[in-house]
Design a protein around this motif. Structure first.
Motif, PDB file in Angstrom:
ATOM      1  N   PHE A  55      -8.084  -0.158  -1.664  1.00 24.73           N
ATOM      2  CA  PHE A  55      -7.832  -0.792  -0.663  1.00 24.73           C
ATOM      3  C   PHE A  55      -8.968  -0.680   0.812  1.00 24.73           C
ATOM      4  CE2 PHE A  55      -6.651  -2.980   3.403  1.00 24.73           C
ATOM      5  CZ  PHE A  55      -6.206  -4.623   2.837  1.00 24.73           C
ATOM      6  N   SER A  56      -8.865   0.480   1.376  1.00 18.11           N
ATOM      7  CA  SER A  56     -10.197   1.011   1.750  1.00 18.11           C
ATOM      8  C   SER A  56     -11.257   0.149   0.970  1.00 18.11           C
ATOM      9  CB  SER A  56      -9.691   1.771   2.881  1.00 18.11           C
ATOM     10  OG  SER A  56      -8.708   2.366   3.595  1.00 18.11           O
ATOM     11  N   PHE A  57     -11.340   0.838   0.093  1.00 21.36           N
ATOM     12  CA  PHE A  57     -12.833   1.487  -0.163  1.00 21.36           C
ATOM     13  C   PHE A  57     -13.223   0.654  -1.402  1.00 21.36           C
ATOM     14  CE2 PHE A  57     -11.838   5.474   1.865  1.00 21.36           C
ATOM     15  CZ  PHE A  57     -13.344   6.031   2.353  1.00 21.36           C
ATOM     16  N   VAL A  58     -12.248  -0.487  -1.907  1.00 21.29           N
ATOM     17  CA  VAL A  58     -12.596  -1.469  -3.127  1.00 21.29           C
ATOM     18  C   VAL A  58     -12.601  -2.793  -2.693  1.00 21.29           C
ATOM     19  CG1 VAL A  58     -12.443  -1.815  -5.519  1.00 21.29           C
ATOM     20  CG2 VAL A  58     -12.964   0.489  -5.213  1.00 21.29           C
ATOM     21  N   PHE A  59     -10.939  -2.733  -2.610  1.00 15.81           N
ATOM     22  CA  PHE A  59     -10.563  -3.939  -2.252  1.00 15.81           C
ATOM     23  C   PHE A  59     -11.500  -5.042  -0.904  1.00 15.81           C
ATOM     24  CE2 PHE A  59      -8.049  -7.250   0.249  1.00 15.81           C
ATOM     25  CZ  PHE A  59      -8.646  -8.327  -0.797  1.00 15.81           C
ATOM     26  N   MET A  60     -11.288  -4.212   0.634  1.00 27.45           N
ATOM     27  CA  MET A  60     -12.624  -4.295   1.587  1.00 27.45           C
ATOM     28  C   MET A  60     -13.748  -4.752   2.000  1.00 27.45           C
ATOM     29  SD  MET A  60      -9.860  -5.512   3.638  1.00 27.45           S
ATOM     30  CE  MET A  60     -11.024  -5.979   5.104  1.00 27.45           C
ATOM     31  N   PRO A  61     -14.312  -3.340   0.508  1.00 29.58           N
ATOM     32  CA  PRO A  61     -15.308  -3.905   0.275  1.00 29.58           C
ATOM     33  C   PRO A  61     -16.289  -4.949  -0.265  1.00 29.58           C
ATOM     34  CG  PRO A  61     -15.006  -1.301   0.748  1.00 29.58           C
ATOM     35  CD  PRO A  61     -13.736  -2.144   0.980  1.00 29.58           C
ATOM     36  N   LEU A  62     -15.356  -5.632  -0.987  1.00 26.27           N
ATOM     37  CA  LEU A  62     -15.527  -6.833  -1.400  1.00 26.27           C
ATOM     38  C   LEU A  62     -14.885  -8.037  -0.938  1.00 26.27           C
ATOM     39  CD1 LEU A  62     -14.126  -5.752  -5.474  1.00 26.27           C
ATOM     40  CD2 LEU A  62     -16.535  -6.038  -4.221  1.00 26.27           C
ATOM     41  N   VAL A  63     -14.308  -7.835   0.204  1.00 27.61           N
ATOM     42  CA  VAL A  63     -13.844  -9.120   0.248  1.00 27.61           C
ATOM     43  C   VAL A  63     -15.074  -9.110   1.708  1.00 27.61           C
ATOM     44  CG1 VAL A  63     -12.525 -10.146   2.731  1.00 27.61           C
ATOM     45  CG2 VAL A  63     -11.548  -8.658   0.422  1.00 27.61           C
ATOM     46  N   LEU A 105     -19.320   1.471   3.243  1.00 29.79           N
ATOM     47  CA  LEU A 105     -18.456   2.139   3.050  1.00 29.79           C
ATOM     48  C   LEU A 105     -18.687   3.254   4.284  1.00 29.79           C
ATOM     49  CD1 LEU A 105     -19.978   3.567  -1.025  1.00 29.79           C
ATOM     50  CD2 LEU A 105     -17.600   2.307  -0.178  1.00 29.79           C
ATOM     51  N   ILE A 106     -19.839   3.985   4.678  1.00 21.66           N
ATOM     52  CA  ILE A 106     -19.770   4.570   5.981  1.00 21.66           C
ATOM     53  C   ILE A 106     -18.379   3.813   6.502  1.00 21.66           C
ATOM     54  CG2 ILE A 106     -20.654   6.047   7.946  1.00 21.66           C
ATOM     55  CD1 ILE A 106     -23.612   5.503   5.853  1.00 21.66           C
ATOM     56  N   GLY A 107     -18.660   3.225   7.292  1.00 19.18           N
ATOM     57  CA  GLY A 107     -18.023   2.417   7.984  1.00 19.18           C
ATOM     58  C   GLY A 107     -16.277   2.465   7.516  1.00 19.18           C
ATOM     59  N   ALA A 108     -16.010   3.158   6.116  1.00 21.82           N
ATOM     60  CA  ALA A 108     -14.108   2.398   5.884  1.00 21.82           C
ATOM     61  C   ALA A 108     -14.609   4.592   6.270  1.00 21.82           C
ATOM     62  CB  ALA A 108     -14.615   2.683   4.336  1.00 21.82           C
ATOM     63  N   LEU A 109     -14.982   5.343   5.873  1.00 23.79           N
ATOM     64  CA  LEU A 109     -15.130   7.144   6.319  1.00 23.79           C
ATOM     65  C   LEU A 109     -14.419   6.307   7.675  1.00 23.79           C
ATOM     66  CD1 LEU A 109     -18.063   8.861   4.394  1.00 23.79           C
ATOM     67  CD2 LEU A 109     -15.257   8.848   3.614  1.00 23.79           C
ATOM     68  N   LEU A 152       0.955  -1.001   0.005  1.00 24.17           N
ATOM     69  CA  LEU A 152      -0.159  -0.046   0.280  1.00 24.17           C
ATOM     70  C   LEU A 152       0.441   1.204   0.127  1.00 24.17           C
ATOM     71  CD1 LEU A 152      -2.159  -1.081   2.527  1.00 24.17           C
ATOM     72  CD2 LEU A 152      -2.640  -1.443   0.666  1.00 24.17           C
ATOM     73  N   VAL A 153       1.498   1.666  -1.522  1.00 18.94           N
ATOM     74  CA  VAL A 153       2.403   2.664  -1.333  1.00 18.94           C
ATOM     75  C   VAL A 153       1.592   3.990  -2.297  1.00 18.94           C
ATOM     76  CG1 VAL A 153       4.480   3.618  -2.136  1.00 18.94           C
ATOM     77  CG2 VAL A 153       4.870   0.452  -1.334  1.00 18.94           C
ATOM     78  N   GLY A 154       1.860   5.214  -1.545  1.00 12.96           N
ATOM     79  CA  GLY A 154       1.113   6.041  -1.975  1.00 12.96           C
ATOM     80  C   GLY A 154      -1.206   6.307  -1.628  1.00 12.96           C
ATOM     81  N   PRO A 155      -1.061   6.998  -1.534  1.00 11.48           N
ATOM     82  CA  PRO A 155      -2.605   7.338  -0.947  1.00 11.48           C
ATOM     83  C   PRO A 155      -3.733   6.419  -1.640  1.00 11.48           C
ATOM     84  CG  PRO A 155      -1.600   9.440  -1.881  1.00 11.48           C
ATOM     85  CD  PRO A 155      -0.667   7.893  -2.113  1.00 11.48           C
ATOM     86  N   ARG A 156      -3.223   6.800  -3.520  1.00 16.80           N
ATOM     87  CA  ARG A 156      -4.414   5.952  -4.484  1.00 16.80           C
ATOM     88  C   ARG A 156      -4.350   4.189  -3.922  1.00 16.80           C
ATOM     89  NH1 ARG A 156      -2.717   8.097 -11.246  1.00 16.80           N
ATOM     90  NH2 ARG A 156      -3.344  10.129 -10.615  1.00 16.80           N
ATOM     91  N   ARG A 157      -3.754   3.547  -3.492  1.00 17.56           N
ATOM     92  CA  ARG A 157      -3.595   2.407  -3.131  1.00 17.56           C
ATOM     93  C   ARG A 157      -4.033   1.819  -1.901  1.00 17.56           C
ATOM     94  NH1 ARG A 157       2.026  -1.300  -4.539  1.00 17.56           N
ATOM     95  NH2 ARG A 157       2.498   0.093  -6.813  1.00 17.56           N
TER      96      ARG A 157
END
Length: 277
Positions: free
Chosen positions: A165-173, A226-230, A156-161
Motif C-alpha cells: 500500500f505504501s510503496f506501490v498503491f499510494m505512489p500510483l495514486v 519513494l523517498i517520501g514513503a520512507l 491492511l492486515v500484515g506487513p506485506r499489504r
C-alpha cells in the motif's frame, strides 16, 4: 508501430530536457527556492536551541500539547519532524512554489518557443493563477494522502499489504493525480490561461494521451515519492538506525523534488511544444 512511436516520443522528450541540464538560470531559481525549503526544515530540526525557538514553540504548540511536549524530547523529536515540518513546507509552497515552477516553465519556453504574446497577463494575475493551480494539485494529493490510508486500514492486515500500500498503491495514486494536472502550470505560462482553463487544458491532454502523460508523471515522481514513503515511516528508521537519519532522508527528499521540478517543467513544455507542431 503505435507503441514504438510513443516510446520514441517518450525517450526523445526526456533526451531534449537532458540537453538543457546546463541551463544555470533554471537551476539558480530552483536552488534558491529549495534552499528556502531546507531552511524551514533545518529550523524544525534545530528546535529548540535555534534562534527562532520562540516562533517555533508557538508553531509546534498549534499541533496540540502532547505533540508540543514530545517534539522537545529525543528521539520523539525525529518521530514528529517530518509531519510538523511538512505543514510549514506546504504553506510556504502554496504561496511560492507555483510561481517558481512558472518561472522555470518560462525559461524552458525560451528554449523551445516564445510564450504566447496574445495571452499575456499581469504578473500578479499569473502568480494568482499559478498559486491556484498549485493549490488544486496539492489539495487533491493531500486529500488522497489523508483519506485513503484510513479507508484502506481494515484491509491492511500484515506487513506485506502495508508495504504494498505504501510503496506501490499510494505512489500510483499520487502519480495519476499528478498526471492529470501535469500540463496545467506550463499552460498558464505558454498560453496565458487562467487557472480553470489551464486545468481544463491539462485534463483534455491527459484524456487524449493518458498512457504517455502518466508515464511522464510516474518517471518524474518515482524517486521523490519513494523517498517520501520512507520518510513517512520514521518509527522504523528511529528503531533500526540513528534517529538523525530521518533529517537526512528529508533533506534528500528536497533534493529529489528540486530535480523532479526541473524535469517536470522541461518535459511538460517540450510536450506542449511538440503538440503544436
Amino acid at each position: 508501430m503505435a507503441f514504438l512511436t510513443r516510446l520514441n516520443e517518450f525517450i526523445s522528450t526526456f533526451l531534449a530536457v537532458f540537453r538543457q541540464l546546463g541551463q544555470w538560470r533554471i537551476w539558480f531559481v530552483l536552488l534558491g527556492y529549495y534552499l528556502a525549503q531546507w531552511l524551514i526544515l533545518f529550523v524544525h530540526y534545530d528546535y529548540p536551541s535555534g534562534s527562532l525557538s520562540q516562533l517555533m514553540t508557538f508553531w509546534v504548540s498549534l499541533f496540540g500539547p502532547e505533540t508540543a511536549d514530545a517534539y522537545g524530547h529525543y528521539p520523539q523529536h525525529f518521530l514528529l519532524l517530518g509531519r510538523v515540518s511538512y505543514w510549514a513546507k506546504l504553506i510556504f509552497g502554496l504561496v511560492f512554489e507555483g510561481l517558481v515552477l512558472g518561472m522555470v516553465a518560462g525559461m524552458f519556453c525560451e528554449r523551445y518557443r516564445n510564450p504566447d504574446e496574445s495571452g499575456k497577463t499581469s504578473r500578479l494575475a499569473r502568480w494568482f493563477n499559478l498559486t491556484l493551480v498549485w493549490t488544486i494539485v496539492n489539495g487533491l494529493m493531500l486529500a488522497a494522502g489523508q483519506l485513503l490510508p484510513g479507508l484502506a486500514a481494515p484491509y491492511l492486515v500484515g506487513p506485506r499489504r502495508i508495504v504494498a500500500f505504501s510503496f506501490v498503491f499510494m505512489p500510483l495514486v499520487f502519480s495519476l493525480t499528478f498526471a492529470v494536472f501535469f500540463l496545467a502550470i506550463p499552460s498558464v505560462i505558454m498560453y496565458g490561461d487562467d487557472a480553470l482553463r489551464a486545468v481544463g487544458r491539462s485534463i483534455r491532454f491527459f484524456l487524449g494521451r493518458p498512457i504517455t502523460i502518466f508515464a511522464f508523471a510516474l518517471f518524474i515522481l518515482a524517486v521523490p515519492i519513494l523517498i517520501g514513503a520512507l520518510a513517512s515511516r520514521p518509527g522504523g528508521i528511529v528503531e533500526s538506525f540513528k534517529p538523525e537519519l530521518v533529517y537526512w532522508i528529508l533533506v534528500t527528499s528536497l533534493i529529489s523534488e528540486m530535480i523532479a521540478g526541473f524535469f517536470w517543467m522541461g518535459v511538460a513544455v517540450r510536450f506542449l511544444y511538440s503538440e503544436e507542431r
